[in-house]
Design a protein around this motif. Structure first.
Motif, PDB file in Angstrom:
ATOM      1  N   GLN A 133      56.128  43.402 118.164  1.00 17.72           N
ATOM      2  CA  GLN A 133      54.727  43.489 117.760  1.00 17.72           C
ATOM      3  C   GLN A 133      54.027  44.636 118.477  1.00 17.72           C
ATOM      4  O   GLN A 133      53.282  45.411 117.863  1.00 17.72           O
ATOM      5  CB  GLN A 133      54.018  42.159 118.058  1.00 17.72           C
ATOM      6  CG  GLN A 133      54.532  41.006 117.213  1.00 17.72           C
ATOM      7  CD  GLN A 133      53.985  39.670 117.669  1.00 17.72           C
ATOM      8  OE1 GLN A 133      52.924  39.600 118.279  1.00 17.72           O
ATOM      9  NE2 GLN A 133      54.690  38.594 117.377  1.00 17.72           N
TER      10      GLN A 133
ATOM     11  N   GLN B 187      66.425  38.196 105.065  1.00 15.26           N
ATOM     12  CA  GLN B 187      65.908  37.088 104.258  1.00 15.26           C
ATOM     13  C   GLN B 187      66.971  36.008 104.061  1.00 15.26           C
ATOM     14  O   GLN B 187      66.673  34.815 104.112  1.00 15.26           O
ATOM     15  CB  GLN B 187      65.433  37.620 102.907  1.00 15.26           C
ATOM     16  CG  GLN B 187      64.791  36.553 102.019  1.00 15.26           C
ATOM     17  CD  GLN B 187      64.242  37.147 100.737  1.00 15.26           C
ATOM     18  OE1 GLN B 187      64.635  38.236 100.319  1.00 15.26           O
ATOM     19  NE2 GLN B 187      63.332  36.436 100.096  1.00 15.26           N
TER      20      GLN B 187
ATOM     21  N   GLU C  21      58.308  47.160 109.472  1.00 17.19           N
ATOM     22  CA  GLU C  21      56.947  47.141 108.939  1.00 17.19           C
ATOM     23  C   GLU C  21      56.875  46.505 107.556  1.00 17.19           C
ATOM     24  O   GLU C  21      55.798  46.125 107.107  1.00 17.19           O
ATOM     25  CB  GLU C  21      56.382  48.565 108.902  1.00 17.19           C
ATOM     26  CG  GLU C  21      56.054  49.100 110.303  1.00 17.19           C
ATOM     27  CD  GLU C  21      55.506  50.511 110.276  1.00 17.19           C
ATOM     28  OE1 GLU C  21      55.762  51.229 109.279  1.00 17.19           O
ATOM     29  OE2 GLU C  21      54.825  50.891 111.242  1.00 17.19           O
ATOM     30  N   GLN C  22      58.013  46.393 106.885  1.00 21.63           N
ATOM     31  CA  GLN C  22      58.023  45.757 105.563  1.00 21.63           C
ATOM     32  C   GLN C  22      58.103  44.232 105.650  1.00 21.63           C
ATOM     33  O   GLN C  22      57.997  43.552 104.623  1.00 21.63           O
ATOM     34  CB  GLN C  22      59.192  46.296 104.736  1.00 21.63           C
ATOM     35  CG  GLN C  22      59.036  47.757 104.342  1.00 21.63           C
ATOM     36  CD  GLN C  22      60.167  48.243 103.454  1.00 21.63           C
ATOM     37  OE1 GLN C  22      60.523  47.590 102.473  1.00 21.63           O
ATOM     38  NE2 GLN C  22      60.747  49.397 103.787  1.00 21.63           N
ATOM     39  N   LEU C  23      58.289  43.709 106.843  1.00 20.13           N
ATOM     40  CA  LEU C  23      58.393  42.260 107.020  1.00 20.13           C
ATOM     41  C   LEU C  23      57.027  41.656 107.302  1.00 20.13           C
ATOM     42  O   LEU C  23      56.233  42.207 108.059  1.00 20.13           O
ATOM     43  CB  LEU C  23      59.343  41.933 108.176  1.00 20.13           C
ATOM     44  CG  LEU C  23      60.795  42.396 108.004  1.00 20.13           C
ATOM     45  CD1 LEU C  23      61.549  42.243 109.327  1.00 20.13           C
ATOM     46  CD2 LEU C  23      61.480  41.596 106.903  1.00 20.13           C
ATOM     47  N   ASP C  24      56.747  40.518 106.682  1.00 18.40           N
ATOM     48  CA  ASP C  24      55.484  39.821 106.948  1.00 18.40           C
ATOM     49  C   ASP C  24      55.462  39.255 108.361  1.00 18.40           C
ATOM     50  O   ASP C  24      54.416  39.181 109.000  1.00 18.40           O
ATOM     51  CB  ASP C  24      55.282  38.679 105.936  1.00 18.40           C
ATOM     52  CG  ASP C  24      55.082  39.199 104.522  1.00 18.40           C
ATOM     53  OD1 ASP C  24      54.523  40.311 104.378  1.00 18.40           O
ATOM     54  OD2 ASP C  24      55.497  38.514 103.572  1.00 18.40           O
ATOM     55  N   GLU C  25      56.632  38.860 108.839  1.00 20.66           N
ATOM     56  CA  GLU C  25      56.734  38.262 110.174  1.00 20.66           C
ATOM     57  C   GLU C  25      58.077  38.653 110.784  1.00 20.66           C
ATOM     58  O   GLU C  25      59.102  38.638 110.100  1.00 20.66           O
ATOM     59  CB  GLU C  25      56.619  36.739 110.081  1.00 20.66           C
ATOM     60  CG  GLU C  25      56.624  36.042 111.418  1.00 20.66           C
ATOM     61  CD  GLU C  25      56.494  34.529 111.278  1.00 20.66           C
ATOM     62  OE1 GLU C  25      56.177  33.868 112.286  1.00 20.66           O
ATOM     63  OE2 GLU C  25      56.719  34.010 110.162  1.00 20.66           O
TER      64      GLU C  25
END
Length: 252
Positions: A131, A47, A70-74
């Protein structure tokens, strides 16, 4: 792009130190912004620094490198996974064409991965590798669902249950897919994909053929015999490969 902003996430201090030293000495195109010892520190550093590249250990206390992603939005950075073991993880990484390094680290492999990523980031900041990987990881107790195939024009993401059979063509492999007339020509050997695709479904029946057993509709006996696939293509079974083929159907 002048330099790749990078962070590394590894719970082992010695591993962090070794990788940091290697990057400083052998990868001048990398600017290391942070060294993190757990997932929480890694998320905070991503971040804060918005890196181009993350070196990510797979096995860590209280979670895995996949849990971090997997905890990241993007995911808009490239990832080099670092691991000492985990056969499933290696298969999933290969299926997604993701970058990974095995411990103990090989300097040449590190340099090669960094150089490829540096060139790729000049062209695009999309991270399709990650992805596809995360999609496959969600099915950890099943066979991976997709495979990323590099083509001359770019790449194709193919559901593996759409692969009827793979055909050797010198150092290339032709992928024959369901409902697709023209096969995909991929610049890797058939052996490469034999090692990568799930062995419980894909069987090598000949030096030239790797088949998806779900698409076999008929077997005709002979010295080796031959199979008829769902697309009506007939493929020879070599005598040497016949026992392995029959075992897949519990017919031996």
């Amino acid at each position: 792009m002048d330099k790749l902003k990078a962070i590394l996430v590894d719970d082992e201090q010695d591993s962090r130190q070794i990788l940091s030293n290697y990057l400083t000495k052998y990868c001048p195109q990398v600017e290391l912004k942070a060294e993190c010892k757990n997932i929480q520190e890694g998320l905070a550093a991503i971040q804060q620094y918005q890196p181009d590249l993350v070196f990510l250990d797979i096995e860590m206390p209280f979670g895995t490198g996949f849990d971090l992603l997997e905890q990241l939005d993007e995911v808009n950075f490239e990832t080099v996974f670092v691991t000492a073991y985990d056969n499933y993880a290696i298969q999933a990484l290969n299926m997604s064409a993701a970058y990974y390094l095995l411990k103990p680290l090989d300097i040449d492999e590190l340099v090669q991965a960094v150089e490829k990523i540096h060139e790729e980031r000049k062209q695009s900041k999309d991270s399709f590798h990650v992805q596809v990987l995360l999609d496959n990881i969600k099915h950890e107790n099943e066979r991976p669902k997709k495979i990323m195939l590099p083509t001359f024009e770019g790449f194709e993401i193919v559901p593996i249950d759409q692969i009827i059979y793979c055909e050797a063509d010198d150092n290339f492999t032709k992928f024959h897919l369901k409902d697709v007339i023209k096969p995909l020509l991929i610049s890797k050997t058939l052996k490469h994909f034999e090692n990568m695709l799930p062995a419980n479904k894909f069987v090598r029946i000949h030096r030239s053929s790797l088949i998806n057993t779900d698409y076999v509709i008929r077997y005709t006996k002979g010295k080796g015999g031959y199979v008829t696939m769902e697309n009506q293509v007939e493929l020879e079974v070599s005598p040497k490969k016949k026992p392995q083929f029959l075992e897949a159907f519990k017919l031996s």
